[in-house]
Design an enzyme around this catalytic site. Structure first.
Site, short mmCIF file in Angstrom:
data_model
loop_
_atom_site.label_atom_id
_atom_site.label_comp_id
_atom_site.label_asym_id
_atom_site.label_seq_id
_atom_site.Cartn_x
_atom_site.Cartn_y
_atom_site.Cartn_z
N LYS A 1 -40.66 -36.72 18.68
CA LYS A 1 -41.89 -36.21 18.96
C LYS A 1 -42.69 -34.41 17.95
O LYS A 1 -43.14 -34.55 18.09
CB LYS A 1 -43.08 -37.33 20.24
N ARG B 1 -29.84 -44.62 21.65
CA ARG B 1 -31.43 -44.50 20.84
C ARG B 1 -31.19 -44.82 19.71
O ARG B 1 -29.90 -44.86 18.68
CB ARG B 1 -31.07 -42.48 20.56
N GLU C 1 -43.74 -40.40 27.10
CA GLU C 1 -44.72 -39.46 27.80
C GLU C 1 -45.67 -39.27 25.97
O GLU C 1 -45.17 -39.13 25.49
CB GLU C 1 -43.85 -37.91 27.86
P1 ATP Z 1 -39.07 -37.69 21.74
O1 ATP Z 1 -37.84 -36.32 21.46
O2 ATP Z 1 -39.19 -37.95 20.38
O3 ATP Z 1 -40.34 -37.21 22.40
P2 ATP Z 1 -38.19 -38.79 24.92
O4 ATP Z 1 -37.29 -39.93 24.52
O5 ATP Z 1 -38.87 -37.69 24.80
O6 ATP Z 1 -38.46 -39.25 22.49
P3 ATP Z 1 -40.22 -40.62 25.98
O7 ATP Z 1 -41.45 -40.76 25.40
O8 ATP Z 1 -39.87 -39.47 26.75
O9 ATP Z 1 -39.76 -39.61 24.32
O10 ATP Z 1 -39.81 -41.87 25.24
C1 ATP Z 1 -40.02 -43.15 25.98
C2 ATP Z 1 -39.05 -44.00 26.06
O11 ATP Z 1 -38.86 -44.42 24.79
C3 ATP Z 1 -37.59 -43.46 26.80
O12 ATP Z 1 -37.30 -44.62 27.23
C4 ATP Z 1 -36.59 -43.03 25.89
O13 ATP Z 1 -35.18 -43.29 26.54
C5 ATP Z 1 -37.38 -44.14 24.43
N1 ATP Z 1 -37.07 -43.49 22.83
C6 ATP Z 1 -37.79 -42.60 22.03
N2 ATP Z 1 -36.70 -42.20 21.53
C7 ATP Z 1 -36.05 -43.07 21.16
C8 ATP Z 1 -35.11 -44.00 20.21
N3 ATP Z 1 -35.34 -42.90 19.62
N4 ATP Z 1 -34.31 -44.57 20.10
C9 ATP Z 1 -35.07 -45.32 21.44
N5 ATP Z 1 -35.35 -45.07 22.25
C10 ATP Z 1 -36.44 -44.15 22.45
MG MG Z 2 -39.04 -37.25 26.40
#
Ligand code: ATP
Ligand code: MG
Length: 553
Positions: A272, A262, A37
């Protein structure tokens, strides 16, 4: 077809794919996607997902798309999108196609109309608070909304009205009609569209309704013909919904969602939202602050893409959440930099040494190898002269036991140059040491002195030939291993995470180094010329990592 049998590490996802290929599922095709995102910069956790998605595709000669999951316009921006593209490329990956969930807004709308026509979605006028109350709990089933029995015609009319802007934000939502008594709360008629008058960075004001994540994600995967949709474990409970949506609709394919753990990194934050808070509240100097676990921060600190890929390979892919020690990341960084960065000399806190028996105007150009283990990395010239600077800490007036560096009356070797002996300490009126009067042994260039042992070797620069520089010593941003588990993660901020040393001196060869160049400063650590120091008038070097793991000792 390529399999991974000869790969050093295996993981359960490869097993699944190998099995699929054996059965010729998806006609032997492997297609993945990385779906961030654009609501912040990518962090080290995303690197794990990037390496997995792009790496898996490459391993099976498949494809991997970069897809922006851009359905929350208020939190998203072009800046974030551009940073994500830059960071994925920097890590060394190339996407097959660049897509956006917003590319599919019209199709997503039509699919929703399709659901309504099948009586599998309805427009609900309950408020968000009421929807929560009706949802039930883990132990109690939910209650059906009075609007659940609305007619298909009425639903179609209202949904069109939602699109046309006839209603206020929040007045209605479109919900999937699944099962209010499902043990899985995600299946209790989840909202799939909401009214939100927000400007979208790509579609502008074209839409005032936006699809929800769970509804959007599976359809986007299907429209891109993704075969394996890899996501993190928190989506395991959403998989039934992922499958339900696709089962109702006439979509090109039905990707298989597979969840993995994760990355959670000790002494760090991978969210984020929280990283955004650090930036907005100015606890750090922007998203690319070298202390940030963002890819932009790691890059500015001097970490190479190679080290990050190596780290991701080492931690592997599992189904079990665990915390990874910071030392694992730091070791990957260190190993890479040790192999690949040229050596150089820098002095953090200079102490002047005057060599009394060295001729006044003499300057020697010493040829010093750039890397002790890699002669192919060449050598450079370093000037030696009557006045040199050493590290203040490398001299002790009252040496602690075992001190192997310079003491009054003692000898030490200047790396790549001569053995010197300290004969006298000059102090100012306050008693501070100003300089040391020394002599050198002209017979010790590249060889040991006759008849005596000199144990210590220290780094140095020639006073007149060195150049000023600012060195920034970064340390971990948090002093608690799991800041995320605290009520307020800001309580764990390490107040000593940055020490700026403004009066350092570095060897002259560094004056022409390009921003981003990496070095091992002898005995001090790995440093990288700052990417943004060009307008400062003085060179800045960021410490990437120390030479050894001494943290907490
Ligand atoms: P954040 O909470 O940091 O925004 P998110 O999962 O909401 O993390 P996204 O931008 O939706 O962030 O993530 C894009 C991809 O990266 C998704 O497939 C998510 O599962 C993966 N991802 C995000 N954080 C991690 C992590 N700590 N370890 C492994 N994969 C991750
Ligand atoms: Mg997200």
């Amino acid at each position: 077809m390529s399999t991974n049998e000869n790969q050093s590490t295996s993981n359960f996802i490869r097993h699944i794919i190998n099995n699929d290929l054996k059965q010729n599922k998806n006609n032997g095709r492997v297609a993945t996607r990385f779906p961030p995102e654009p609501n912040g910069y990518l962090h080290i956790g995303h690197a794990k997902s990037i390496c997995l998605n792009f790496g898996t595709a490459a391993e099976y000669q498949g494809t991997c798309n970069l897809r922006f999951d851009d359905t929350n316009p208020e939190k998203e921006s072009i800046e974030y999108m551009e940073s994500i593209e830059r960071d994925v490329k920097w890590l060394g990956f190339e996407w097959h196609e660049l897509r956006h969930a917003s590319d599919y807004f019209e199709q997503l709308y039509q699919y929703a109309v399709d659901l309504i026509k099948q009586d599998k979605a309805y427009v609900d006028s309950l408020s968000p608070e009421e929807i929560r109350q009706y949802r039930g709990t883990l132990t109690e089933p939910g209650k059906e909304s009075p609007d659940r029995s609305r007619s298909i015609e009425e639903n179609l009319r209202l949904f069109e009205g939602m699109r046309n802007g006839d209603f206020a934000d929040g007045q209605y939502v479109l919900r999937a009609k699944i099962d209010m008594a499902s043990p899985n709360i995600n299946m209790r008629d989840p909202a799939i569209y909401r009214i939100r008058r927000a400007h979208h960075h790509r579609t502008g004001d074209q839409w005032c309704i936006y699809p929800m994540y769970d509804y959007t994600h599976c359809i986007s995967d299907a429209l891109e013909n993704i075969t394996h949709s890899l996501c993190t474990l928190e989506f395991e409970d959403h998989r039934p919904l992922y499958d339900w949506v696709l089962d109702q609709l006439d979509v090109p394919c039905h990707p298989q969602q597979i969840e993995f753990a994760r990355l959670q990194l000790e002494y760090s934050i991978v969210s984020k939202r929280k990283l955004n808070q650090l930036v907005m509240e100015k606890h750090v100097d922007g998203w690319d602050d070298p202390r940030m676990p963002t890819l932009a921060g790691l890059r500015r600190a001097g970490v190479t893409p190679n080290a990050i890929r190596d780290f991701c390979e080492r931690i592997g892919i599992t189904k079990k959440d665990s915390w990874i020690e910071m030392a694992v990341l730091e070791n990957s960084i260190r190993e890479d930099l040790n192999e690949n960065s040229p050596r150089a000399m820098a002095v953090l806190k200079p102490l002047r040494i005057v060599i009394d028996n060295y001729p006044e105007d003499q300057v020697e150009s010493l040829d010093i190898s750039n890397h002790p283990q890699h002669p192919e990395m060449g050598s450079r010239n370093i000037q030696f002269s009557k006045t040199v600077l050493i590290e203040h800490d490398d001299f002790a007036e009252v040496p602690p036991s075992g001190f192997k560096r310079l003491i009054n009356g003692g000898e030490v070797r200047l790396r790549g140059a001569y053995v010197i002996k300290c004969n006298e300490i000059s102090k100012d009126e306050q008693g501070n040491i100003v300089e040391l009067r020394c002599t050198y042994d002209p017979d010790t260039l590249g060889k040991n002195p006759e008849g005596r042992k000199v144990k210590g070797v220290i780094h140095w620069v020639s006073e007149q030939h060195s150049v000023p520089a600012e060195l920034r010593l970064y340390d971990r941003l948090f002093n608690h291993p799991n800041p995320d588990t605290l009520t307020n993660f800001l309580d764990a901020l390490n107040p000593h995470s940055l020490e700026v040393l403004k009066y350092c001196r570095v060897e002259s060869s560094l004056a022409t180094s390009a921003p981003g160049s990496r070095f091992q400063f002898e005995r001090l650590g790995y440093f990288c010329r700052d990417l943004q120091d060009t307008d400062k008038g003085v060179m800045v070097f960021n410490r990437t990592v120390t030479l050894r793991d001494t943290w907490g000792k």
